[in-house]
Design a protein around this motif. Structure first.
Motif, PDB file in Angstrom:
ATOM      1  N   PHE A  38       0.816  -1.211   0.000  1.00 28.35           N
ATOM      2  CA  PHE A  38       0.000   0.000   0.000  1.00 28.35           C
ATOM      3  C   PHE A  38       0.852   1.265   0.000  1.00 28.35           C
ATOM      4  O   PHE A  38       0.325   2.370  -0.134  1.00 28.35           O
ATOM      5  CB  PHE A  38      -0.955  -0.007   1.198  1.00 28.35           C
ATOM      6  CG  PHE A  38      -2.082  -0.992   1.048  1.00 28.35           C
ATOM      7  CD1 PHE A  38      -3.215  -0.661   0.324  1.00 28.35           C
ATOM      8  CD2 PHE A  38      -1.989  -2.255   1.588  1.00 28.35           C
ATOM      9  CE1 PHE A  38      -4.241  -1.574   0.159  1.00 28.35           C
ATOM     10  CE2 PHE A  38      -3.003  -3.185   1.426  1.00 28.35           C
ATOM     11  CZ  PHE A  38      -4.138  -2.838   0.704  1.00 28.35           C
ATOM     12  N   SER A  57      -4.673  -4.609  -8.750  1.00 33.13           N
ATOM     13  CA  SER A  57      -5.499  -4.343  -7.577  1.00 33.13           C
ATOM     14  C   SER A  57      -4.872  -5.039  -6.368  1.00 33.13           C
ATOM     15  O   SER A  57      -4.280  -6.116  -6.510  1.00 33.13           O
ATOM     16  CB  SER A  57      -6.922  -4.863  -7.799  1.00 33.13           C
ATOM     17  OG  SER A  57      -7.657  -4.856  -6.582  1.00 33.13           O
ATOM     18  N   ASP A 105       0.110   7.108  -8.720  1.00 30.88           N
ATOM     19  CA  ASP A 105       0.307   5.927  -7.877  1.00 30.88           C
ATOM     20  C   ASP A 105      -0.863   4.941  -7.822  1.00 30.88           C
ATOM     21  O   ASP A 105      -0.888   4.074  -6.944  1.00 30.88           O
ATOM     22  CB  ASP A 105       0.693   6.355  -6.448  1.00 30.88           C
ATOM     23  CG  ASP A 105      -0.441   7.034  -5.679  1.00 30.88           C
ATOM     24  OD1 ASP A 105      -1.548   7.197  -6.234  1.00 30.88           O
ATOM     25  OD2 ASP A 105      -0.212   7.404  -4.508  1.00 30.88           O
ATOM     26  N   HIS A 106      -1.831   5.018  -8.727  1.00 34.50           N
ATOM     27  CA  HIS A 106      -2.892   4.015  -8.759  1.00 34.50           C
ATOM     28  C   HIS A 106      -2.299   2.652  -9.122  1.00 34.50           C
ATOM     29  O   HIS A 106      -1.265   2.566  -9.798  1.00 34.50           O
ATOM     30  CB  HIS A 106      -3.988   4.417  -9.747  1.00 34.50           C
ATOM     31  CG  HIS A 106      -4.844   5.546  -9.239  1.00 34.50           C
ATOM     32  ND1 HIS A 106      -5.589   6.353 -10.077  1.00 34.50           N
ATOM     33  CD2 HIS A 106      -5.084   5.995  -7.981  1.00 34.50           C
ATOM     34  CE1 HIS A 106      -6.240   7.246  -9.355  1.00 34.50           C
ATOM     35  NE2 HIS A 106      -5.946   7.053  -8.077  1.00 34.50           N
ATOM     36  N   TYR A 107      -2.980   1.590  -8.703  1.00 29.21           N
ATOM     37  CA  TYR A 107      -2.415   0.241  -8.794  1.00 29.21           C
ATOM     38  C   TYR A 107      -2.155  -0.236 -10.218  1.00 29.21           C
ATOM     39  O   TYR A 107      -1.301  -1.093 -10.432  1.00 29.21           O
ATOM     40  CB  TYR A 107      -3.337  -0.758  -8.070  1.00 29.21           C
ATOM     41  CG  TYR A 107      -3.406  -0.493  -6.589  1.00 29.21           C
ATOM     42  CD1 TYR A 107      -2.421  -0.978  -5.729  1.00 29.21           C
ATOM     43  CD2 TYR A 107      -4.436   0.264  -6.047  1.00 29.21           C
ATOM     44  CE1 TYR A 107      -2.462  -0.714  -4.367  1.00 29.21           C
ATOM     45  CE2 TYR A 107      -4.487   0.528  -4.684  1.00 29.21           C
ATOM     46  CZ  TYR A 107      -3.499   0.039  -3.850  1.00 29.21           C
ATOM     47  OH  TYR A 107      -3.551   0.307  -2.502  1.00 29.21           O
ATOM     48  N   TYR A 141       3.583  -2.717  -6.951  1.00 29.86           N
ATOM     49  CA  TYR A 141       4.536  -2.986  -5.863  1.00 29.86           C
ATOM     50  C   TYR A 141       5.560  -4.060  -6.233  1.00 29.86           C
ATOM     51  O   TYR A 141       6.772  -3.855  -6.099  1.00 29.86           O
ATOM     52  CB  TYR A 141       3.749  -3.383  -4.616  1.00 29.86           C
ATOM     53  CG  TYR A 141       4.556  -4.080  -3.546  1.00 29.86           C
ATOM     54  CD1 TYR A 141       5.502  -3.377  -2.802  1.00 29.86           C
ATOM     55  CD2 TYR A 141       4.362  -5.428  -3.265  1.00 29.86           C
ATOM     56  CE1 TYR A 141       6.238  -4.008  -1.812  1.00 29.86           C
ATOM     57  CE2 TYR A 141       5.087  -6.065  -2.284  1.00 29.86           C
ATOM     58  CZ  TYR A 141       6.028  -5.367  -1.562  1.00 29.86           C
ATOM     59  OH  TYR A 141       6.751  -5.992  -0.581  1.00 29.86           O
ATOM     60  N   ASN A 195       5.196  10.906  -4.268  1.00 25.94           N
ATOM     61  CA  ASN A 195       5.312   9.504  -4.665  1.00 25.94           C
ATOM     62  C   ASN A 195       6.607   8.854  -4.183  1.00 25.94           C
ATOM     63  O   ASN A 195       6.685   7.627  -4.083  1.00 25.94           O
ATOM     64  CB  ASN A 195       5.223   9.381  -6.188  1.00 25.94           C
ATOM     65  CG  ASN A 195       3.832   9.618  -6.709  1.00 25.94           C
ATOM     66  OD1 ASN A 195       2.950   8.776  -6.576  1.00 25.94           O
ATOM     67  ND2 ASN A 195       3.613  10.797  -7.287  1.00 25.94           N
ATOM     68  N   HIS A 201       6.476   6.110  -1.434  1.00 25.11           N
ATOM     69  CA  HIS A 201       6.258   4.712  -1.811  1.00 25.11           C
ATOM     70  C   HIS A 201       7.588   4.044  -2.142  1.00 25.11           C
ATOM     71  O   HIS A 201       7.894   2.948  -1.647  1.00 25.11           O
ATOM     72  CB  HIS A 201       5.353   4.613  -3.034  1.00 25.11           C
ATOM     73  CG  HIS A 201       3.997   5.236  -2.872  1.00 25.11           C
ATOM     74  ND1 HIS A 201       3.185   4.995  -1.778  1.00 25.11           N
ATOM     75  CD2 HIS A 201       3.303   6.073  -3.681  1.00 25.11           C
ATOM     76  CE1 HIS A 201       2.054   5.660  -1.931  1.00 25.11           C
ATOM     77  NE2 HIS A 201       2.100   6.321  -3.072  1.00 25.11           N
ATOM     78  N   SER A 227      -4.979  10.636  -7.192  1.00 27.35           N
ATOM     79  CA  SER A 227      -4.019   9.623  -6.759  1.00 27.35           C
ATOM     80  C   SER A 227      -4.508   8.996  -5.463  1.00 27.35           C
ATOM     81  O   SER A 227      -5.466   9.466  -4.851  1.00 27.35           O
ATOM     82  CB  SER A 227      -2.636  10.263  -6.548  1.00 27.35           C
ATOM     83  OG  SER A 227      -2.692  11.194  -5.462  1.00 27.35           O
ATOM     84  N   ARG A 258      -3.585   5.195  -2.777  1.00 28.31           N
ATOM     85  CA  ARG A 258      -3.514   3.742  -2.664  1.00 28.31           C
ATOM     86  C   ARG A 258      -4.245   3.243  -1.413  1.00 28.31           C
ATOM     87  O   ARG A 258      -4.190   2.064  -1.086  1.00 28.31           O
ATOM     88  CB  ARG A 258      -2.056   3.281  -2.622  1.00 28.31           C
ATOM     89  CG  ARG A 258      -1.315   3.595  -3.905  1.00 28.31           C
ATOM     90  CD  ARG A 258       0.140   3.205  -3.815  1.00 28.31           C
ATOM     91  NE  ARG A 258       0.377   1.769  -3.814  1.00 28.31           N
ATOM     92  CZ  ARG A 258       0.430   1.011  -4.902  1.00 28.31           C
ATOM     93  NH1 ARG A 258       0.230   1.555  -6.099  1.00 28.31           N
ATOM     94  NH2 ARG A 258       0.678  -0.283  -4.813  1.00 28.31           N
ATOM     95  N   SER A 262      -6.902  10.173  -0.609  1.00 27.23           N
ATOM     96  CA  SER A 262      -6.522  10.461  -1.983  1.00 27.23           C
ATOM     97  C   SER A 262      -5.797  11.798  -2.068  1.00 27.23           C
ATOM     98  O   SER A 262      -5.807  12.593  -1.123  1.00 27.23           O
ATOM     99  CB  SER A 262      -7.767  10.493  -2.878  1.00 27.23           C
ATOM    100  OG  SER A 262      -8.636  11.536  -2.480  1.00 27.23           O
TER     101      SER A 262
END
Length: 376
Positions: free
Chosen positions: A35, A139, A170-172, A177, A196, A199, A236, A238, A242
């Motif tokens: 995440f 997802s 940074d959407h999946y 990851y 970002n 992450h 954005s 995760r 948002s």
């Protein structure tokens, strides 16, 4: 009556217990490394100094509701859950080509698409990887959004050393990851929007690898070669919060050409301004897929993609954000069908390579098949 009250109390207590257990499970599940992390410390202070950050989150240039007027979130959810939409995913395996990226001539300007918005660029000898997703999913919920058969033929092991990894947001379906973890040792630099970097640091990247930028900034790669960070109209996140990291589009300027990548985003005036600002754009790599009139604000419809390409003054169009994951209700091949029809007799040339097919960016006569036509 007393019996009814007792039964009601038991039901209420049971519901509260279920909600509590779900809340606890969700809390601990979302502490998983995939995440990412929220920005803090010096990173958060830099974010707060941005003119695009206001009231605790990043904002689009022109604020507007995510849902189009006339639509409601309960209605959209109901439609998604209980309405059957045909042909959302292919039955057949998608055709693809496995290009040896490590054997490319260093002097060739090249593009290879991996499906959805993941692609590789080699420009003036610089190797660039964009929004890589090689895990077969988009997802954090297991089994919910998986790659189409035939669309997931590349792995991190197939990639050469990467000079610059560009992240649009940074959407999946753009920041994966598992892929990013594997790429750490073969990536020199990451260029991403403010926030970002949190992450990437959580996933093992060093501060020296991470270059975080606001809109309208630049990264000097070498003389005559610059990566410009431009705006888009999106969002954005995760987790439950948002807008904590900025979303970008990119203009890559080399000694021999200019390449624009739109990232995700709904229509606004940016294409006109970018075209005016930079002049001739040789290739526009444009989001075209996973759209819906309900959320047209943040994802362009095909006719808007065609219009935006013309406003950029682009010579060639490469449509992405399709043919790997089902994230909308339209038939899976509709984006390609529509943009093909809309691109006839236009000022730009449409290029529709299949996944893995080598595109020679210096050639204007390379032919591409409508590979999706006979795929069910």
């Amino acid at each position: 009556m007393k019996r009814i009250v007792k039964v009601f109390r038991k039901i209420l207590i049971l519901l509260l217990l279920i909600i509590t257990v779900l809340g606890i499970v969700t809390f601990f599940y979302m502490r998983r490394e995939e995440f990412g992390a929220l920005p803090e410390g010096k990173r958060l202070e830099l974010i707060k100094a941005s003119s695009h950050y206001k009231d605790g989150r990043f904002r689009n240039i022109v604020e507007r509701p995510t849902l189009t007027k006339g639509y409601s979130m309960p209605g959209v959810l109901y439609e998604t859950l209980f309405t059957k939409f045909p042909h959302r995913s292919p039955v057949d395996s998608l055709p693809s080509i496995k290009t040896n990226l490590k054997a490319l001539n260093i002097h060739d300007n090249a593009y290879v698409w991996f499906g959805h918005s993941s692609f590789f660029l080699q420009l003036d000898g610089v190797k660039i990887l964009v929004d890589p997703v090689f895990s077969g999913k988009a997802s954090p919920i297991p089994g919910s959004v998986t790659a189409y058969k035939g669309s997931d033929i590349y792995t991190v092991a197939d990639l050469p050393e990467i000079d610059y990894l560009l992240l649009s947001h940074d959407h999946y379906d753009h920041l994966d990851y598992e892929t990013i973890k594997e790429l750490q040792k073969k990536t020199k630099h990451v260029v991403c929007g403010l926030g970002n970097g949190a992450h990437f640091e959580r996933w093992g990247y060093t501060p020296d690898q991470i270059i975080e930028k606001d809109w309208y900034e630049s990264v000097n790669v070498k003389p005559g070669f610059t990566i410009f960070t431009e705006s888009t109209h999106h969002d954005s996140g995760r987790g439950f919060r948002s807008g904590q990291a900025l979303w970008l589009s990119f203009l890559i300027q080399t000694p021999s050409m200019q390449v624009y990548y739109s990232g995700d985003g709904g229509r606004d005036d940016r294409f006109k301004s970018i075209g005016s600002k930079y002049g001739k754009i040789d290739w526009a790599i444009m989001e075209c897929g996973q759209y819906n009139k309900a959320w047209q604000s943040v994802h362009e419809l095909p006719e808007e993609v065609a219009l935006g390409t013309k406003e950029l003054g682009a010579q060639n169009l490469l449509p992405v954000h399709n043919s790997k994951f089902t994230l909308a209700n339209h038939p899976w091949k509709e984006p390609l069908e529509k943009i093909t029809a809309l691109s006839k007799n236009q000022s730009y040339r449409l290029a529709t390579p299949m996944i893995g097919e080598l595109v020679h960016l210096d050639k204007t006569d390379q032919k591409f098949n409508e590979w999706w036509k006979n795929v069910q």
